[in-house]
Structure formats: C-alpha cells, structure tokens
Design a protein around this motif. Structure first.
Motif, PDB file in Angstrom:
ATOM      1  N   LEU A   2       0.841  -1.186   0.000  1.00 49.48           N
ATOM      2  CA  LEU A   2       0.000   0.000   0.000  1.00 49.48           C
ATOM      3  C   LEU A   2       0.882   1.243   0.000  1.00 49.48           C
ATOM      4  CD1 LEU A   2      -2.943   0.940   0.070  1.00 49.48           C
ATOM      5  CD2 LEU A   2      -2.756   1.019   2.557  1.00 49.48           C
ATOM      6  N   VAL A   3       0.652   2.143  -0.971  1.00 53.89           N
ATOM      7  CA  VAL A   3       1.488   3.332  -1.124  1.00 53.89           C
ATOM      8  C   VAL A   3       0.641   4.545  -1.506  1.00 53.89           C
ATOM      9  CG1 VAL A   3       3.524   2.021  -1.839  1.00 53.89           C
ATOM     10  CG2 VAL A   3       1.956   2.880  -3.570  1.00 53.89           C
ATOM     11  N   LYS A   4       1.248   5.728  -1.340  1.00 53.96           N
ATOM     12  CA  LYS A   4       0.710   6.970  -1.889  1.00 53.96           C
ATOM     13  C   LYS A   4       1.712   7.448  -2.923  1.00 53.96           C
ATOM     14  CE  LYS A   4      -2.138   9.043   1.673  1.00 53.96           C
ATOM     15  NZ  LYS A   4      -2.251  10.175   2.611  1.00 53.96           N
ATOM     16  N   VAL A   5       1.214   7.956  -4.063  1.00 53.56           N
ATOM     17  CA  VAL A   5       2.083   8.328  -5.184  1.00 53.56           C
ATOM     18  C   VAL A   5       1.812   9.759  -5.625  1.00 53.56           C
ATOM     19  CG1 VAL A   5       2.672   7.807  -7.579  1.00 53.56           C
ATOM     20  CG2 VAL A   5       2.205   5.947  -6.000  1.00 53.56           C
ATOM     21  N   THR A  27      -0.420  11.898  -3.185  1.00 53.16           N
ATOM     22  CA  THR A  27      -1.854  11.930  -2.909  1.00 53.16           C
ATOM     23  C   THR A  27      -2.635  10.764  -3.494  1.00 53.16           C
ATOM     24  OG1 THR A  27      -2.199  13.304  -4.861  1.00 53.16           O
ATOM     25  CG2 THR A  27      -1.914  14.442  -2.756  1.00 53.16           C
ATOM     26  N   ILE A  28      -2.075  10.038  -4.450  1.00 58.38           N
ATOM     27  CA  ILE A  28      -2.803   8.944  -5.102  1.00 58.38           C
ATOM     28  C   ILE A  28      -2.557   7.658  -4.319  1.00 58.38           C
ATOM     29  CG2 ILE A  28      -3.149   7.665  -7.236  1.00 58.38           C
ATOM     30  CD1 ILE A  28      -1.835  10.105  -8.678  1.00 58.38           C
ATOM     31  N   LEU A  29      -3.607   7.113  -3.716  1.00 58.08           N
ATOM     32  CA  LEU A  29      -3.491   5.916  -2.899  1.00 58.08           C
ATOM     33  C   LEU A  29      -3.709   4.674  -3.763  1.00 58.08           C
ATOM     34  CD1 LEU A  29      -3.158   4.912   0.043  1.00 58.08           C
ATOM     35  CD2 LEU A  29      -5.652   4.910   0.190  1.00 58.08           C
ATOM     36  N   GLY A  30      -2.882   3.670  -3.573  1.00 61.67           N
ATOM     37  CA  GLY A  30      -3.047   2.436  -4.335  1.00 61.67           C
ATOM     38  C   GLY A  30      -2.078   1.360  -3.892  1.00 61.67           C
ATOM     39  N   ARG A  31      -2.110   0.253  -4.622  1.00 65.38           N
ATOM     40  CA  ARG A  31      -1.230  -0.884  -4.340  1.00 65.38           C
ATOM     41  C   ARG A  31      -0.199  -0.998  -5.461  1.00 65.38           C
ATOM     42  NH1 ARG A  31      -2.411  -3.374   0.114  1.00 65.38           N
ATOM     43  NH2 ARG A  31      -4.531  -3.283   0.893  1.00 65.38           N
ATOM     44  N   LEU A  51       0.290   0.655 -10.594  1.00 65.91           N
ATOM     45  CA  LEU A  51      -0.410   1.109  -9.401  1.00 65.91           C
ATOM     46  C   LEU A  51      -1.883   0.790  -9.569  1.00 65.91           C
ATOM     47  CD1 LEU A  51       0.091   2.570  -6.689  1.00 65.91           C
ATOM     48  CD2 LEU A  51      -0.811   4.612  -7.794  1.00 65.91           C
ATOM     49  N   PHE A  52      -2.370  -0.091  -8.701  1.00 63.14           N
ATOM     50  CA  PHE A  52      -3.762  -0.520  -8.728  1.00 63.14           C
ATOM     51  C   PHE A  52      -4.544   0.191  -7.628  1.00 63.14           C
ATOM     52  CE2 PHE A  52      -1.515  -4.030 -10.702  1.00 63.14           C
ATOM     53  CZ  PHE A  52      -2.339  -4.359 -11.764  1.00 63.14           C
ATOM     54  N   SER A  53      -5.866   0.199  -7.767  1.00 61.79           N
ATOM     55  CA  SER A  53      -6.712   0.720  -6.702  1.00 61.79           C
ATOM     56  C   SER A  53      -6.502  -0.140  -5.457  1.00 61.79           C
ATOM     57  CB  SER A  53      -8.175   0.718  -7.126  1.00 61.79           C
ATOM     58  OG  SER A  53      -8.592  -0.590  -7.426  1.00 61.79           O
ATOM     59  N   VAL A  54      -6.946   0.357  -4.321  1.00 65.82           N
ATOM     60  CA  VAL A  54      -6.722  -0.353  -3.060  1.00 65.82           C
ATOM     61  C   VAL A  54      -7.292  -1.762  -3.106  1.00 65.82           C
ATOM     62  CG1 VAL A  54      -7.195  -0.319  -0.580  1.00 65.82           C
ATOM     63  CG2 VAL A  54      -6.633   1.802  -1.765  1.00 65.82           C
ATOM     64  N   ASP A  55      -8.436  -1.936  -3.772  1.00 69.01           N
ATOM     65  CA  ASP A  55      -9.045  -3.272  -3.866  1.00 69.01           C
ATOM     66  C   ASP A  55      -8.546  -4.069  -5.075  1.00 69.01           C
ATOM     67  OD1 ASP A  55     -10.234  -1.913  -5.907  1.00 69.01           O
ATOM     68  OD2 ASP A  55     -12.291  -2.215  -5.223  1.00 69.01           O
ATOM     69  N   GLU A  59      -6.439  -0.298 -12.617  1.00 62.82           N
ATOM     70  CA  GLU A  59      -5.186   0.454 -12.543  1.00 62.82           C
ATOM     71  C   GLU A  59      -5.503   1.925 -12.333  1.00 62.82           C
ATOM     72  OE1 GLU A  59      -1.635  -0.376 -14.894  1.00 62.82           O
ATOM     73  OE2 GLU A  59      -2.794  -1.959 -15.857  1.00 62.82           O
ATOM     74  N   VAL A  60      -4.776   2.556 -11.425  1.00 65.59           N
ATOM     75  CA  VAL A  60      -5.001   3.956 -11.089  1.00 65.59           C
ATOM     76  C   VAL A  60      -4.182   4.872 -11.996  1.00 65.59           C
ATOM     77  CG1 VAL A  60      -4.863   5.657  -9.236  1.00 65.59           C
ATOM     78  CG2 VAL A  60      -5.472   3.309  -8.709  1.00 65.59           C
ATOM     79  N   LEU A  61      -2.970   4.451 -12.337  1.00 64.81           N
ATOM     80  CA  LEU A  61      -2.075   5.214 -13.213  1.00 64.81           C
ATOM     81  C   LEU A  61      -1.640   4.339 -14.376  1.00 64.81           C
ATOM     82  CD1 LEU A  61       0.282   6.881 -10.567  1.00 64.81           C
ATOM     83  CD2 LEU A  61      -1.492   8.008 -11.906  1.00 64.81           C
TER      84      LEU A  61
END
Length: 108
Positions: A2-5, A27-31, A51-55, A59-61
């Motif tokens: 779990l990271v913030k990017v 600020t972008i939270l993800g795995r 970078l994936f969403s927390v669940d 993909e977030v990025l």
C-alpha cells in the motif's frame, strides 16, 4: 504494498519544476506492483511498475515500462520509466514519488 504516489513529470514528460516538486505531497493511494516479465513487443524482459486501486479492481495510473528504482530510503522511493499510449503510439517519461503506507491495526 500500500502506497501513496505523486507524479514527478508533467504530461509532456518534462520534469516537474523544482519549486513545484519541493511542495509535492503524494496523494494517489493504491497498491504498487513491480515485476519483470518477457514482453513480445519489446522482444526482451522488461521491468514494469503498476499502481492498482486499493481493492486491486483497476489500474489507477498508466503502467511504467523499463521501470527503475532511483531512490529507496526511509519509507519513500522514486521509480522512473515511461508510459505508453497505444492509440497515439506515444511514449512519455514519468517518475513516481512513492510514500509507503504502514497498515494500521483495526479491532481489539
């Protein structure tokens, strides 16, 4: 993990100006997932960061190709690589400033 990017390069691939980078807060939270695999398009093994969403549903990025760790220390790291836009056949440099999030215990 779990990271913030925070992104360190602008949309055109140019590095973030120093005065903006100094005040940047992830600020972008993800795995985060980092791995090596053979890619037929490159015809060689390639390191990639995703970078994936927390669940882990999406993909977030955009994925970073030829991803390289630049700095790793005290719960922070920087990964650099390039993003690929398949439609425009465009490759853009990008770096992620990453802050590792410590999981908190919930419950008794």
């Amino acid at each position: 993990m779990l990271v913030k990017v925070a992104l360190l390069c602008e949309d055109n691939g140019w590095p973030m100006p120093r005065h903006r980078e100094m005040t940047l807060v992830p600020t972008i939270l993800g795995r985060l997932e980092y791995d090596e695999r053979y890619e037929k398009d490159f015809r060689r093994p390639v390191y990639s960061a995703r970078l994936f969403s927390v669940d882990r549903a999406s993909e977030v990025l955009p994925q970073l190709w030829d991803a390289v760790f630049r700095v790793v220390k005290d719960g922070q790291m920087t990964i650099s690589g390039f993003e690929m836009d398949e439609v425009a056949t465009k490759r853009t440099a990008q770096s992620w400033l990453i802050e590792v999030q410590v999981p908190t215990a919930t419950g008794p």
